[in-house]
Design a protein around this motif. Sequence first.
Motif, PDB file in Angstrom:
ATOM      1  N   LYS A 195       1.198   5.034   6.756  1.00  0.00           N
ATOM      2  CA  LYS A 195       0.170   4.026   6.473  1.00  0.00           C
ATOM      3  C   LYS A 195       0.858   2.708   6.147  1.00  0.00           C
ATOM      4  O   LYS A 195       1.984   2.691   5.632  1.00  0.00           O
ATOM      5  N   THR A 196       0.184   1.613   6.452  1.00  0.00           N
ATOM      6  CA  THR A 196       0.716   0.285   6.161  1.00  0.00           C
ATOM      7  C   THR A 196      -0.364  -0.541   5.491  1.00  0.00           C
ATOM      8  O   THR A 196      -1.524  -0.517   5.918  1.00  0.00           O
ATOM      9  N   GLY A 197       0.011  -1.252   4.452  1.00  0.00           N
ATOM     10  CA  GLY A 197      -0.946  -2.106   3.753  1.00  0.00           C
ATOM     11  C   GLY A 197      -1.557  -3.145   4.663  1.00  0.00           C
ATOM     12  O   GLY A 197      -0.896  -3.647   5.589  1.00  0.00           O
ATOM     13  N   THR A 198      -2.809  -3.472   4.410  1.00  0.00           N
ATOM     14  CA  THR A 198      -3.499  -4.455   5.259  1.00  0.00           C
ATOM     15  C   THR A 198      -3.223  -5.883   4.807  1.00  0.00           C
ATOM     16  O   THR A 198      -3.535  -6.824   5.537  1.00  0.00           O
ATOM     17  N   ARG A 199      -2.683  -6.037   3.611  1.00  0.00           N
ATOM     18  CA  ARG A 199      -2.300  -7.355   3.105  1.00  0.00           C
ATOM     19  C   ARG A 199      -0.840  -7.315   2.667  1.00  0.00           C
ATOM     20  O   ARG A 199      -0.344  -6.281   2.239  1.00  0.00           O
ATOM     21  N   GLU A 224       4.486  -8.775  -1.876  1.00  0.00           N
ATOM     22  CA  GLU A 224       5.826  -9.329  -2.091  1.00  0.00           C
ATOM     23  C   GLU A 224       6.539  -9.617  -0.763  1.00  0.00           C
ATOM     24  O   GLU A 224       7.721  -9.335  -0.585  1.00  0.00           O
ATOM     25  N   GLY A 225       5.777 -10.190   0.171  1.00  0.00           N
ATOM     26  CA  GLY A 225       6.358 -10.618   1.437  1.00  0.00           C
ATOM     27  C   GLY A 225       6.511  -9.528   2.474  1.00  0.00           C
ATOM     28  O   GLY A 225       7.092  -9.757   3.536  1.00  0.00           O
ATOM     29  N   HIS A 226       5.975  -8.333   2.197  1.00  0.00           N
ATOM     30  CA  HIS A 226       6.116  -7.206   3.133  1.00  0.00           C
ATOM     31  C   HIS A 226       4.774  -6.518   3.332  1.00  0.00           C
ATOM     32  O   HIS A 226       3.924  -6.520   2.447  1.00  0.00           O
ATOM     33  N   TYR A 227       4.625  -5.920   4.515  1.00  0.00           N
ATOM     34  CA  TYR A 227       3.519  -4.997   4.749  1.00  0.00           C
ATOM     35  C   TYR A 227       4.078  -3.596   4.496  1.00  0.00           C
ATOM     36  O   TYR A 227       4.651  -2.968   5.382  1.00  0.00           O
ATOM     37  N   LEU A 228       3.920  -3.165   3.272  1.00  0.00           N
ATOM     38  CA  LEU A 228       4.610  -1.974   2.771  1.00  0.00           C
ATOM     39  C   LEU A 228       4.067  -0.699   3.419  1.00  0.00           C
ATOM     40  O   LEU A 228       2.860  -0.505   3.515  1.00  0.00           O
ATOM     41  N   HIS A 229       4.981   0.173   3.847  1.00  0.00           N
ATOM     42  CA  HIS A 229       4.598   1.479   4.398  1.00  0.00           C
ATOM     43  C   HIS A 229       4.473   2.511   3.272  1.00  0.00           C
ATOM     44  O   HIS A 229       5.067   2.371   2.198  1.00  0.00           O
ATOM     45  N   SER A 230       3.726   3.570   3.536  1.00  0.00           N
ATOM     46  CA  SER A 230       3.592   4.692   2.599  1.00  0.00           C
ATOM     47  C   SER A 230       3.120   5.913   3.375  1.00  0.00           C
ATOM     48  O   SER A 230       2.843   5.831   4.578  1.00  0.00           O
ATOM     49  N   ALA A 231       3.022   7.044   2.672  1.00  0.00           N
ATOM     50  CA  ALA A 231       2.522   8.300   3.262  1.00  0.00           C
ATOM     51  C   ALA A 231       3.221   8.623   4.588  1.00  0.00           C
ATOM     52  O   ALA A 231       2.588   8.979   5.586  1.00  0.00           O
ATOM     53  N   VAL A 232       4.533   8.511   4.576  1.00  0.00           N
ATOM     54  CA  VAL A 232       5.318   8.732   5.801  1.00  0.00           C
ATOM     55  C   VAL A 232       5.370  10.224   6.134  1.00  0.00           C
ATOM     56  O   VAL A 232       5.625  11.053   5.265  1.00  0.00           O
TER      57      VAL A 232
END
Length: 579
Positions: A436-440, A443-451
């Motif tokens: 998953k990737t944040g929609t906003r 801190e300057g990144h579209y942070l990934h999660s739930a890999v």
Amino acid sequence: MRKFFVLCLLSMRLKAAAQKTPFELSGKTETTTYTAAIAYYENLAKTYPEAKLLTYGNTDFGKPLHLLVLSQDKVFDPVLIRKSNKRILLINNGIHPGEPEGVDASMMLARDLLKAGKLPKDVVICIIPLYNIDGSFNRTGTSRANQNGPVAYGFRGNSKNLDLNRDFIKTDSKNSAAFQLIFNTWQPEIFVDTHTSNGADYQYVMTLIPTQKDKLNPILSAYLTKTLVPDLYSGMEKLGYPMIPYVNSIGETPETGITGFIESPRYSTGYTTLHNTIGFMPETHMLKSYDLRVDATYKLLENYIRIVERDAKMIGENKRKADEAVALQKEFSLEWKLNKTEVNDLTFKGFEAGQKPSTVSGADRLYYDRTKPYTKTIKEWNKFEPAVSVQKPVAYIIPKAWDRVIALLKLNNVKLRELKTDQKIAVDSYYISDFKTGTRPYEGHYLHSAVKLNTLQQNLQYYAGDYVVYVNQPVNRYIIETLEPQATDSYFNWNFFDSILDMKEHYSAYVFEDTATELLKNNADLKSKLEAKKSADPEFAKNGAAQLDFVYKNSDYYEKTHNRYPVARLVTDVKLDLK
């Protein structure tokens, strides 16, 4: 003679005034500026041979990061200090310049220790005067709308508008790189990062966030929970500043209960945990007067020095044992979850809360009544358990092209070996199957999660100069929590490897239709896989383009590097040709 006496007296008074901090000279209502703080420390270092002001690296503001070192023996070489079995206490101030109590308290504390000749024998004290130099120049009295003083202060974001207490892994700022250089050069056993809280109103001036006990190595955790934290609490109680854990309420007010704080490696104390350093984030209460907040911080820092001096040998031995244990550790936790069934009772001194009509909107609003203090028992949930764990490999192999990753590993005292010759190596490769990737941006990144990952055994070609990182080091936790993509603050989640998520080649459908026909005709396994997929997925069975893509991605035409995580796991201890 009388004139000489007057001149001497005037000189003494001027010298005494010069040793007063801007905070003291303002009647304890103002915090120092960066320029005044550095000038003050330069003066201390010139006056006292037990003090030395060093500089490291650079910051986004174009100035180096300063470090004041206080050493009773006048030894300022961290290697010699460690050889002499002394402890190192690192105090970081002004990571959020609008929370400057530690900046002012540390200035007074350094002066008082030097002036009284009371530097500890077995502890070297290192102080970063003001970490977020950039934000300290952005000075107003309004950016922290809920805070009671000082008159003016800096801004949370640095000159790139980064929150530096989210930057300890991704290292987007030069400030972070300079801090990591300091931290890994001095290798402190205890770290303190001074802050001011937000949130509920209550009676305490000081709250405390220790390194999360369940994440910390068990040897260090036992000392933290059974000795260090209880002694900090009892010491502050005696000094008139009873403490409480950071008030992280699960509901609108503290009576609903509080939870512990789980700091991932992006935060300062989460980062220091990766290096087996016990970290603390003291948070003074924003609504208390500034003079009380500075005084509480001063006394807490004194408390740290007293306890670390008292337990210097034990702290050093604990760190040595923890480093040895982590080097041999086989399983590592990458994500954590709160145990909601294990709960503690906590005595809490608060103020009664209520509702009243808002003068702004007319709707009900929360308020706290300071004329109605109370002491109640509230619930605290502070047990965290692993949510995702991994078995360490023998080593990770990193192609030399990923130079930013290599540089950060080196900065964090990770030992790397280079391949001497080109060679094929049998490895386990991760393929990124979902995330998953944040929609906003954060801190300057579209942070990934739930890999989610698929693991394939492959023989991959590596080249001279590619790097091998053996996972037998005291910094194993840093290695694994940055290189395992499913870890909360992995380099992958911070977008270091996003280029692997793009396909570089594709096909023209009208041409590949004929190629796919031949593939299915000559490959019974592929045809069987396609039919099975169509049977299991009705939507897929209706979608000709999806079926053609399925054939392509299950053929040799599909690029093998698409979604392949470039850091491979060496799971068998084979002999490699290394420099």
